[in-house]
Scaffold this motif. Structure first.
Motif, PDB file in Angstrom:
ATOM      1  N   TRP A  36     -11.448  19.471  38.059  1.00  0.00           N
ATOM      2  CA  TRP A  36     -10.099  18.744  39.142  1.00  0.00           C
ATOM      3  C   TRP A  36      -9.693  19.939  40.049  1.00  0.00           C
ATOM      4  CZ3 TRP A  36      -6.221  15.819  35.878  1.00  0.00           C
ATOM      5  CH2 TRP A  36      -6.499  14.285  35.399  1.00  0.00           C
ATOM      6  N   TRP A  37     -10.206  20.206  41.045  1.00  0.00           N
ATOM      7  CA  TRP A  37     -10.056  21.744  42.077  1.00  0.00           C
ATOM      8  C   TRP A  37     -10.637  22.328  41.009  1.00  0.00           C
ATOM      9  CZ3 TRP A  37      -9.256  21.006  46.816  1.00  0.00           C
ATOM     10  CH2 TRP A  37      -7.578  20.133  47.485  1.00  0.00           C
ATOM     11  N   PHE A  38     -12.116  22.051  40.620  1.00  0.00           N
ATOM     12  CA  PHE A  38     -13.123  22.983  40.436  1.00  0.00           C
ATOM     13  C   PHE A  38     -12.309  23.833  39.483  1.00  0.00           C
ATOM     14  CE2 PHE A  38     -13.611  22.918  44.946  1.00  0.00           C
ATOM     15  CZ  PHE A  38     -14.759  21.998  44.414  1.00  0.00           C
ATOM     16  N   ALA A  39     -11.979  22.898  38.030  1.00  0.00           N
ATOM     17  CA  ALA A  39     -11.065  24.006  36.879  1.00  0.00           C
ATOM     18  C   ALA A  39     -11.412  22.869  36.072  1.00  0.00           C
ATOM     19  CB  ALA A  39      -9.983  24.933  37.069  1.00  0.00           C
ATOM     20  N   PRO A  40     -10.355  23.023  35.138  1.00  0.00           N
ATOM     21  CA  PRO A  40     -10.435  21.820  33.751  1.00  0.00           C
ATOM     22  C   PRO A  40      -8.664  21.469  34.238  1.00  0.00           C
ATOM     23  CG  PRO A  40     -10.945  23.917  32.507  1.00  0.00           C
ATOM     24  CD  PRO A  40     -10.796  24.057  34.192  1.00  0.00           C
TER      25      PRO A  40
ATOM     26  N   ALA B 148     -23.832  24.619  42.790  1.00  0.00           N
ATOM     27  CA  ALA B 148     -24.829  26.063  42.552  1.00  0.00           C
ATOM     28  C   ALA B 148     -24.109  26.979  44.235  1.00  0.00           C
ATOM     29  CB  ALA B 148     -25.563  25.788  42.335  1.00  0.00           C
ATOM     30  N   LYS B 149     -24.102  26.877  45.400  1.00  0.00           N
ATOM     31  CA  LYS B 149     -24.499  27.091  46.463  1.00  0.00           C
ATOM     32  C   LYS B 149     -23.114  27.902  46.662  1.00  0.00           C
ATOM     33  CE  LYS B 149     -23.065  24.157  49.753  1.00  0.00           C
ATOM     34  NZ  LYS B 149     -23.822  23.148  50.465  1.00  0.00           N
TER      35      LYS B 149
ATOM     36  N   ASP C 227     -20.222  26.886  39.926  1.00  0.00           N
ATOM     37  CA  ASP C 227     -20.690  27.097  38.701  1.00  0.00           C
ATOM     38  C   ASP C 227     -20.779  27.635  37.330  1.00  0.00           C
ATOM     39  OD1 ASP C 227     -22.367  27.883  39.532  1.00  0.00           O
ATOM     40  OD2 ASP C 227     -24.000  26.861  39.056  1.00  0.00           O
ATOM     41  N   SER C 228     -20.327  29.350  38.667  1.00  0.00           N
ATOM     42  CA  SER C 228     -20.760  30.163  37.763  1.00  0.00           C
ATOM     43  C   SER C 228     -18.980  31.187  37.348  1.00  0.00           C
ATOM     44  CB  SER C 228     -21.449  31.627  38.250  1.00  0.00           C
ATOM     45  OG  SER C 228     -23.154  31.426  38.806  1.00  0.00           O
ATOM     46  N   ALA C 229     -18.763  30.479  38.062  1.00  0.00           N
ATOM     47  CA  ALA C 229     -17.127  30.966  38.335  1.00  0.00           C
ATOM     48  C   ALA C 229     -16.306  30.005  36.817  1.00  0.00           C
ATOM     49  CB  ALA C 229     -15.920  30.635  39.830  1.00  0.00           C
ATOM     50  N   MET C 230     -17.206  29.217  37.332  1.00  0.00           N
ATOM     51  CA  MET C 230     -15.700  28.165  35.494  1.00  0.00           C
ATOM     52  C   MET C 230     -16.823  28.761  34.042  1.00  0.00           C
ATOM     53  SD  MET C 230     -15.943  24.170  37.070  1.00  0.00           S
ATOM     54  CE  MET C 230     -15.082  23.962  35.135  1.00  0.00           C
TER      55      MET C 230
END
Length: 200
Positions: free
Chosen positions: A88-92, A136-137, A141-144
């Motif tokens: 959710w919102w690029f995070a758990p 990826a763009k 993904d790298s941030a998580m």
């Protein structure tokens, strides 16, 4: 066989996230492993940090709340830790962050010359609605990966850890007639991630 702490973070028991967790639990038990399912919502875990569970930097032997120590015991008993969550919102979800804040605490998960969690294996398995190309763009993904693998697992001594995202898990855009097949694809991908990162 390994004993796994399977942490589930979804408020609906019929969610795809819960289905993935149940599928992986069954696979591990079929392989003669033991599984402790920690369903954060079903167990009514309170993610809010209060003074009783606030770290005391001058006392790494501090006694935290009974709830937190019970969770610590479950982590300590596990060979493997598997966290299954929606992205959710690029995070758990916040409940996972609160679980880390309260339970992975000073004196237990970090703050010792010999990490207590060293030697365990850990897999963060997130269900992401969007395609992998979008993540990826933008580098999300790298941030998580950096946040969860490096910032939590490895910081606490768990070197053998990884973050895997199952993409395209938002079913609202999938025609009803195709949803069962898509669910099977997600479950298969989850099983492959499990075998790759936490082989039985």
């Amino acid at each position: 066989m390994p004993h796994t702490l399977l942490v589930l973070a979804h408020h609906r028991s019929d969610s795809l996230t819960a289905q993935v967790a149940g599928h992986l639990q069954a696979r591990m038990e079929e392989a003669d492993g033991t599984v402790d399912v920690l369903d954060l919502y079903a167990e009514d875990f309170d993610p809010r940090l209060t003074p009783v569970d606030e770290p005391d930097w001058e006392d790494r032997e501090k006694r935290y709340s009974p709830e937190v120590h019970a969770h610590m015991d479950r982590i300590a008993a596990a060979d493997d830790i598997l966290v299954v969550f929606p992205v959710w919102w690029f995070a758990p979800p916040a409940v996972v962050k609160g679980w880390i804040d309260r339970v992975w605490n000073y004196g237990f998960a970090y703050g010792r010359s010999k990490p207590r969690l060293a030697g365990k294996r850990m897999l963060w398995l997130g269900l992401a609605g969007g395609p992998d190309s979008d993540y990826a763009k933008t580098g999300l993904d790298s941030a998580m990966d950096m946040q969860l693998r490096a910032g939590v697992s490895q910081f606490c001594g768990i070197v053998d850890s990884s973050v895997r995202l199952l993409h395209g898990t938002e079913l609202s855009g999938v025609p009803q007639a195709q949803r069962s097949a898509r669910v099977r694809e997600v479950l298969t991908a989850a099983g492959e991630a499990l075998e790759e990162r936490l082989p039985r």
